[in-house]
Write a protein that holds these residues in place. Structure first.
Motif: not given
Length: 401
Positions: A21-28, A204-212, A214-220
């Protein structure tokens, strides 16, 4: 040499999913928010992979921090390689999934032909260690491709898509408990943790409007890095995941060849059921509707900018045009986070005005609504492509006059 990989316990699977999970979020986050770009990010992480892998290979024993740091970097690197093929080279996900599956089969075939085992409990020679890390890298690339392909086929949100790999992992765990080959079960589950962790990160990182959420990639990334660090500290102190050099004193589980063959049929049934679910989801109305959003309906496909804007107050059209131009400028400058925030203003303003604008001309409103949807989809994509974003924004600007 001593076995330099951890024992497969519940902690192994927990930290494996955390690393994925952190690999995906950190790369993004690096690729998008810092404006580094996909190719440059891949080059950076390839260098980092070479450095951490050299440290792992030079170690004389299993060191939790070094091992799991290597897994995180391999996770990011494998993901980036798949993204380059898909986003930069235009390779279809079906093709890349097939190629990576074939490559993994070749790696396992050569590994087994040379060493006569694929067990992680026997990584006690340098060739086996090299085969192990090559297999891990390919599993991450394969998991990325198949996970993205699943989203492409089904149109599911990241939150819903978590359920498929999770369900398959549960089925594999049940098969292992019932007597399936443990080595086969391990590698099947290992591959599936990649789409599970990646979809969890996107959810976790996607905006709430996209079904996530909304935590954002940095916070995740921060949350999961902290969880990984805490787990690694615990494992370092407890040594609960160290494979002892001596054989265990307890009686190992006896292997039953007949039962293993029977469980192969069980895994085949699970695979067929998973494929059937994907085919069913691909043909559901929501998937078709998603495809229809990509292309305006014939009734609105030939509306000119004058026809699209004339029914509405000029001040409203000017407002949407300003937001769109601002978003385009931020995309061109490489500030993806600012572009994502600004495009949210477009969505909010458009939705707020729907009740007053749509009655004036349903045809014009539907046309602009379709083009705004394309902009939102392009800018908010888990791995946005700049050319796609610029194209969608310029198209909307043209329609707005």
């Amino acid at each position: 040499m001593l076995n330099k990989v951890p024992e497969v316990t519940i902690w192994f699977w927990i930290i494996k999913i955390l690393c994925t999970t952190v690999g995906e979020s950190f790369a993004d986050w690096i690729n998008l928010n810092l404006g580094v770009g996909l190719i440059s990010t891949a080059v950076i992480f390839t260098g980092a992979l070479a450095a951490v892998l050299a440290r792992q290979l030079s170690a004389e024993r299993y060191i939790p921090f070094v091992y799991w740091l290597t897994v995180v970097v391999v996770s990011v690197t494998g993901t980036l390689y798949t993204d380059i093929l898909t986003d930069s080279q235009g390779v279809p996900l079906a093709l890349s999934s097939s190629v990576f599956a074939a490559v993994l089969a070749v790696v396992f075939g050569i590994w087994y032909a040379r060493e006569r085992t694929l067990s992680v409990h026997s990584i006690t020679t340098r060739p086996r260690e090299l085969f192990y890390w090559l297999a891990v890298l390919v599993t991450f690339a394969l998991g990325t491709a198949t996970g993205d392909w699943t989203l492409e086929l089904t149109g599911w949100t990241a939150g819903v898509s978590v359920l498929l790999p999770l369900g398959l992992i549960v089925a594999i765990t049940a098969g292992w408990r019932l007597g399936a080959n443990p080595v086969l079960s391990f590698w099947l589950a290992y591959i599936l943790t990649r789409p599970l962790g990646a979809n969890l990160g996107d959810w976790l990182g996607s905006p709430t409007g996209d079904g996530g959420l909304g935590l954002g990639t940095a916070l995740t990334s921060v949350i999961f890095l902290a969880a990984i660090l805490a787990t690694v500290v615990y494992l370092t102190r407890s040594r609960s995941d160290v494979i002892e050099a001596k054989e265990p004193t307890g009686t190992p589980r006896a292997l039953n060849p007949a039962r293993e063959r029977g469980m192969l049929a069980y895994y085949a049934v699970v695979a067929v059921a998973g494929a059937a679910l994907l085919i069913w989801a691909n043909h559901q109305p929501h998937a078709a509707a998603s495809g229809e959003e990509d292309t305006p309906t014939p009734a609105t496909s030939h509306i000119s900018p004058q026809e699209a804007t004339s029914p509405f107050p000029p001040s409203e059209i000017a407002k949407f045009r300003t937001i769109t131009a601002d978003t385009l400028a931020k995309v061109n400058s490489g500030d993806q986070r600012a572009a994502t925030n600004r495009v949210t203003d477009l969505e909010s303003e458009w939705d707020d005005d729907q009740s007053t604008l749509e009655p004036k001309s349903e045809k014009a409103w539907s046309f602009l609504d379709s083009e705004i949807d394309q902009v939102l989809k392009a800018v908010r994509a888990p791995r946005p492509d700049k050319a796609t974003e610029v194209g969608a924004l310029n198209t909307l600007l043209t329609s707005l006059g």
